[in-house]
Design a protein around this motif. Structure first.
Motif, PDB file in Angstrom:
ATOM      1  N   SER A   1     -24.707 -14.156  35.671  1.00 57.33           N
ATOM      2  CA  SER A   1     -25.871 -13.939  36.532  1.00 57.33           C
ATOM      3  C   SER A   1     -25.702 -12.652  37.325  1.00 57.33           C
ATOM      4  N   ASP A   2     -26.745 -12.321  38.085  1.00 55.61           N
ATOM      5  CA  ASP A   2     -26.649 -11.240  39.060  1.00 55.61           C
ATOM      6  C   ASP A   2     -25.872 -11.736  40.281  1.00 55.61           C
ATOM      7  N   GLU A   3     -25.504 -10.816  41.144  1.00 58.04           N
ATOM      8  CA  GLU A   3     -24.737 -11.179  42.336  1.00 58.04           C
ATOM      9  C   GLU A   3     -25.040 -10.177  43.444  1.00 58.04           C
ATOM     10  N   ASP A   4     -24.614 -10.517  44.650  1.00 55.16           N
ATOM     11  CA  ASP A   4     -24.676  -9.568  45.754  1.00 55.16           C
ATOM     12  C   ASP A   4     -23.445  -9.778  46.624  1.00 55.16           C
ATOM     13  N   LYS A   5     -23.426  -9.141  47.774  1.00 53.16           N
ATOM     14  CA  LYS A   5     -22.323  -9.305  48.712  1.00 53.16           C
ATOM     15  C   LYS A   5     -22.871  -9.903  50.023  1.00 53.16           C
ATOM     16  N   ILE A   6     -21.978 -10.544  50.750  1.00 61.37           N
ATOM     17  CA  ILE A   6     -22.327 -11.072  52.072  1.00 61.37           C
ATOM     18  C   ILE A   6     -21.225 -10.653  53.030  1.00 61.37           C
ATOM     19  N   ASP A   7     -21.625 -10.087  54.166  1.00 52.15           N
ATOM     20  CA  ASP A   7     -20.603  -9.597  55.092  1.00 52.15           C
ATOM     21  C   ASP A   7     -20.252 -10.687  56.114  1.00 52.15           C
ATOM     22  N   GLN A   8     -19.350 -10.363  57.037  1.00 49.55           N
ATOM     23  CA  GLN A   8     -18.857 -11.360  57.981  1.00 49.55           C
ATOM     24  C   GLN A   8     -19.929 -11.818  58.966  1.00 49.55           C
ATOM     25  N   ALA A   9     -20.999 -11.008  59.099  1.00 47.01           N
ATOM     26  CA  ALA A   9     -22.095 -11.399  59.984  1.00 47.01           C
ATOM     27  C   ALA A   9     -23.162 -12.199  59.249  1.00 47.01           C
ATOM     28  N   GLY A  10     -22.972 -12.413  57.923  1.00 53.00           N
ATOM     29  CA  GLY A  10     -23.930 -13.208  57.161  1.00 53.00           C
ATOM     30  C   GLY A  10     -25.075 -12.422  56.574  1.00 53.00           C
ATOM     31  N   TYR A  11     -24.990 -11.080  56.564  1.00 58.62           N
ATOM     32  CA  TYR A  11     -26.045 -10.255  55.995  1.00 58.62           C
ATOM     33  C   TYR A  11     -25.807 -10.073  54.494  1.00 58.62           C
ATOM     34  N   PHE A  12     -26.898 -10.186  53.732  1.00 58.15           N
ATOM     35  CA  PHE A  12     -26.825  -9.918  52.299  1.00 58.15           C
ATOM     36  C   PHE A  12     -26.968  -8.407  52.072  1.00 58.15           C
ATOM     37  N   LEU A  13     -26.178  -7.881  51.166  1.00 57.61           N
ATOM     38  CA  LEU A  13     -26.214  -6.441  50.907  1.00 57.61           C
ATOM     39  C   LEU A  13     -25.661  -6.157  49.514  1.00 57.61           C
ATOM     40  N   GLU A  14     -25.875  -4.923  49.077  1.00 56.51           N
ATOM     41  CA  GLU A  14     -25.317  -4.376  47.836  1.00 56.51           C
ATOM     42  C   GLU A  14     -25.535  -5.298  46.631  1.00 56.51           C
ATOM     43  N   PRO A  15     -26.779  -5.581  46.273  1.00 54.21           N
ATOM     44  CA  PRO A  15     -27.015  -6.439  45.100  1.00 54.21           C
ATOM     45  C   PRO A  15     -26.590  -5.738  43.816  1.00 54.21           C
ATOM     46  N   ASN A  16     -26.064  -6.524  42.896  1.00 51.82           N
ATOM     47  CA  ASN A  16     -25.757  -6.021  41.563  1.00 51.82           C
ATOM     48  C   ASN A  16     -26.732  -6.670  40.597  1.00 51.82           C
ATOM     49  N   PHE A  17     -27.861  -5.994  40.401  1.00 48.10           N
ATOM     50  CA  PHE A  17     -28.848  -6.446  39.420  1.00 48.10           C
ATOM     51  C   PHE A  17     -28.413  -5.894  38.060  1.00 48.10           C
TER      52      PHE A  17
END
Length: 838
Positions: free
Chosen positions: A420-436
């Motif tokens: 599947s696709d994935e993304d990252k989550i930082d320590q503050a709970g923000y979603f970022l840097e998706p890998n589509f």
């Protein structure tokens, strides 16, 4: 004439004379006494400006007898530009390579003199002609060329036609005109007829010029001002057709403007967190809707998934969140196997014991000593009971519908590997840097482990692939994916284009910085190199910028022949630069250049063509038809017998001597690779082309356009070679047998635009792969050769070709959902802006 044995000229290493001027033809001889067997190249000057160079490689036995130099060829012949024959005085001269003057013996002189000669060259021909006008859908007229010296009248002249100042067509005046021959004599094959296509007819007056080429002599009766219609009925029908076309365009413009004015939020990658929060709500709704559809697996039919989670001294907060994300899965038939890798952590053991008491699907495997990520994962797989194995890191998160979404996508397909696709989550709970991610792309996988998370593999397939190897720790998952490609057909890898996995981004994780795991970079180089060796490829693998992306340089074991096809019309300086770079900068031996001359008329171009074919690697194919880029390339390809065809614009300039070896290596890396494109930069160093994405929202778009040439691009796709749905024919290598199988470019419906995109889609439809080779870099002066499609005179044609692409491909899955470009991205932008989350 015999060469004089003595003159007053100071002796140098160069000797020779300019001894004849016959009309526009300059003749003479020259020799370099230091290297008499190497032909001398002279510079030809007209009015002090260099107009060409000429090689002294013609026989002159009279000279050899007199000077005693044992070289059979030292004569030259050069034709001055036809523009010099204008009845005005001009100075003509030649220079040796050291820029010293070639002595002149032209005229009634007894001794050579060293200065440019003053000559007046009269036009050899005059023209008699007439433009008859427009009728029955065509423009008609005639022209004869008259030689004043002999009185001979000949036909078959070439005529350029301009409509409202824009080049429209070239024609040969070779139609039979008995009326003209009866009236003035001469060749009756002197008439021309220019049929106006219905798409180019229209109401209103047009100014039409007719010019004989070369020489740019305007015909009598030109310019002609007329409406391009035959009668009132046709005029009325054309008027209605124009109204409909204009309405269609206006509706399209209004729709685009309305979309721009709607207060709907647009998202860039920088807005991903906001986008993601809407997206995950939509994802859950889609999964729930599919769950209710007939045919979906019932709970009792669900296969068991073993989620393998090796752990070593985890952050307990992150670890608990990771386990909770598995427990929260809407797919109920799973087991979580936590492998405690010898850390002897009482806290982990206690926490897992608590989980196990509450949920029997969670089990703990405790290792007495640390085995590393590969060894711990292997122990977890040995303990697994599931039909499928899923890999999970101890501080990451699964989306709650992850497993269910994977199986829903696999329903009825029977894949062996799902990712599947994935993304990252930082320590503050923000979603970022998706890998589509793209659909399965073996070439991209060699450059990086783009598959990564979430990945599920059938247990029996994983057993066949074997254990993870500790020697690749840090790249053990990359090695596993490459070994799976050795036993799993590419069609059995299923990509689920949904974000189902969050990779935890912490200060010490690989997600934050690869510098924390340099060993992973080294392991990645080894695992790719070892894989290629196992499958029989001779290649060099290197890390790019010392991170976990890898450049694969194929070694070419043979020298397949290549025909480089370059259509052009005049623009001699651009074409000369393009060709000279190929001839001087290409270290590959087995190539030819096919210059496709489409109605060039400038004298300088004709001189260039005559001179360039002296290089045995170059030939010129003259095609005197209306400009049709597809047909020009098709006709040229039909004359070639090479194993590969390289279609090239005359405004593409190469610099790397190994460019042809590089793309041939890509093309020969697998038998199913049909075409290879290159990375093309604008003259200012920004990206013009690193592959084409396709889709109904905009037909085609050059992704990464405008980024700096050294930018990584999206998930390194501006640096790494990878599969694409299309590449530009401004520089495209194609297997000749694949080109013939596709019957070439579409010269009926796509004369100018989108012919390369359509050709590539047909290749993909037939099972061929297309590689974007970012190791081949060239400079592209885009549209310098033929101009842009958004000019008013091109609008109707471009509109029709755009509509054809929509009609031809709208229902094709390759077009609706580009397998190399995520459906989560908009196609209308030159970079990756996010589509509406649905």
């Amino acid at each position: 004439m015999n060469a004089p044995l003595a003159t007053s000229r100071k002796l140098t290493r160069f000797i020779g004379y300019f001894d004849s001027l016959d009309g526009l033809e300059v003749r003479g001889w020259a020799c370099d006494l230091a290297t008499p067997r190497v032909p001398v190249v002279l510079h030809v000057l007209l009015d002090g400006q260099e107009v060409g160079r000429v090689t002294c490689d013609l026989p002159r036995p009279d000279v050899q007898e007199n000077i005693g130099v044992m070289t059979p060829q030292l004569g030259f012949s050069f034709h001055l530009p036809a523009s010099a024959a204008d009845g005005k005085p001009h100075r003509v001269g030649l220079r040796f390579p050291d820029r010293s003057m070639v002595p002149c013996l032209v005229g009634a002189v007894e001794e050579a003199f060293e200065e440019d000669i003053l000559v007046t060259l009269q036009p050899r021909y005059v023209y008699e002609s007439f433009v008859d006008g427009f009728g029955r859908g065509a423009l008609r007229g005639w022209v004869q060329r008259l030689d004043p010296a002999t009185g001979e009248r000949t036909g078959c002249c070439e005529v350029s036609v301009f409509v409202d100042g824009v080049p429209f067509m070239h024609v040969r005046a070779d139609r039979f005109r008995g009326d003209v021959a009866a009236a003035i004599g001469g060749d009756p094959n002197c008439g021309f007829e220019v049929v106006i296509p219905k798409r180019r007819r229209g109401t209103g007056q047009r100014s039409i010029r007719f010019v004989v080429t070369p020489g740019d002599v305007e015909l009598q009766g030109s310019p002609l001002t007329t409406a391009l219609v035959d009668d009132r009925l046709e005029e009325h029908l054309l008027s209605m057709s124009e109204t409909v076309t204009n309405l269609h365009r206006e509706i399209a413009r209004l729709r685009a403007k309305m979309l721009d004015l709607l207060p709907e939020q647009r998202y860039s990658l920088n807005d991903y967190d906001a986008w993601a929060r809407r997206y995950f709500d939509a994802l859950r709704a889609r999964v729930a809707e599919r769950r209710r559809q007939p045919g979906m697996l019932k709970p009792e039919e669900q296969p068991l998934v073993s989620v393998i989670c090796p752990t070593y001294k985890p952050d307990m907060t992150d670890f608990i969140a990771a386990v909770d994300s598995v427990v929260a899965q809407t797919w109920s038939n799973w087991e979580l196997i936590v492998v405690e890798d010898g850390s002897k952590s009482p806290e982990v053991a206690a926490r897992i014991a608590e989980y196990s008491r509450n949920d029997s699907r969670i089990r703990l495997v405790r290792l007495k000593k640390n085995l590393g990520i590969a060894g711990a994962t292997n122990e977890g797989i040995k303990a697994a009971k599931g039909e499928w194995i899923a890999f999970f890191d101890h501080d990451d998160l699964l989306v709650d519908v992850a497993l269910e979404a994977m199986f829903q996508a696999a329903q009825g397909l029977e894949p062996l590997v799902i990712y599947s696709d994935e993304d990252k989550i930082d320590q503050a709970g923000y979603f970022l840097e998706p890998n589509f991610k793209p659909d399965f792309d073996y070439r991209y996988l060699l450059g990086c482990n783009y598959i990564c998370h979430l990945t599920m593999v059938r247990a029996d397939v994983l057993a066949e692939a074997g254990d993870l190897h500790a020697k690749y720790d840090g790249a053990q998952d990359h090695d596993l994916m490459l070994r799976l490609t050795e036993i799993v057909p590419r069609e059995d890898f299923l990509h689920v284009p949904e974000v189902l996995y969050h990779w935890r981004k912490t200060p010490n994780s690989t997600a934050s910085t690869v510098a924390n795991k340099q060993y992973a970079v080294d392991a990645g180089v080894r695992c790719v190199s070892d894989h290629l060796a196992r499958v029989g490829h001779d290649a060099i693998v290197e890390s790019i910028n010392d991170i976990t992306i890898y450049n694969v340089k194929w070694k070419l074991e043979d020298t397949p022949s290549v025909s480089i096809i370059i259509p052009f019309r005049d623009q001699v300086e651009i074409t000369r630069e393009c060709v000279n770079r190929l001839l001087s900068s290409t270290d590959y031996p087995a190539f030819e250049i096919v210059l496709v001359d489409n109605w060039s008329s400038q004298p300088e171009t004709l001189d260039f063509c005559r001179d360039i074919v002296r290089d045995e690697r170059v030939r010129v194919l003259i095609i005197k038809e209306e400009f049709n880029f597809s047909r020009l390339n098709n006709l040229a390809a039909a004359t070639c017998r090479s194993e590969f065809l390289f279609f090239m614009n005359n405004d593409l300039f190469v610099e790397d001597a190994s460019w042809l070896r590089t793309i041939l290596g890509e093309a020969r890396a697998a038998d199913d690779i049909g075409a290879v494109g290159g990375k093309f930069l604008y003259p200012n160093g920004t990206i013009q082309h690193v592959g084409v994405a396709v889709g109904p929202d905009g037909v085609a778009a050059h992704v990464h356009r405008g980024l700096a040439g050294n930018d990584y691009g999206y998930i390194a796709r501006a640096l790494l070679c990878h599969e694409v749905s299309a590449v530009t024919a401004a520089g495209m290598l194609v297997r000749a047998d694949a080109f013939r199988e596709m019957e070439g470019f579409d010269e009926v419906n796509l004369r100018v635009a989108y012919n390369d995109v359509d050709f590539c889609l047909r290749l993909r439809e037939a099972g061929w792969r297309i590689i974007q080779c970012n190791n081949f870099v060239a400079i592209h002066h885009e549209s310098l050769s033929r101009g842009s499609d958004d000019r008013p005179e091109h609008e109707a044609r471009f509109f029709a070709e755009t509509q054809y692409m929509h009609d031809r491909w709208s229902e094709n899955p390759l077009y609706r959902y580009d397998p190399a470009y995520s459906r989560h991205f908009l196609l209308e932008q030159s970079y990756h802006d996010l589509a509406k989350p649905v």
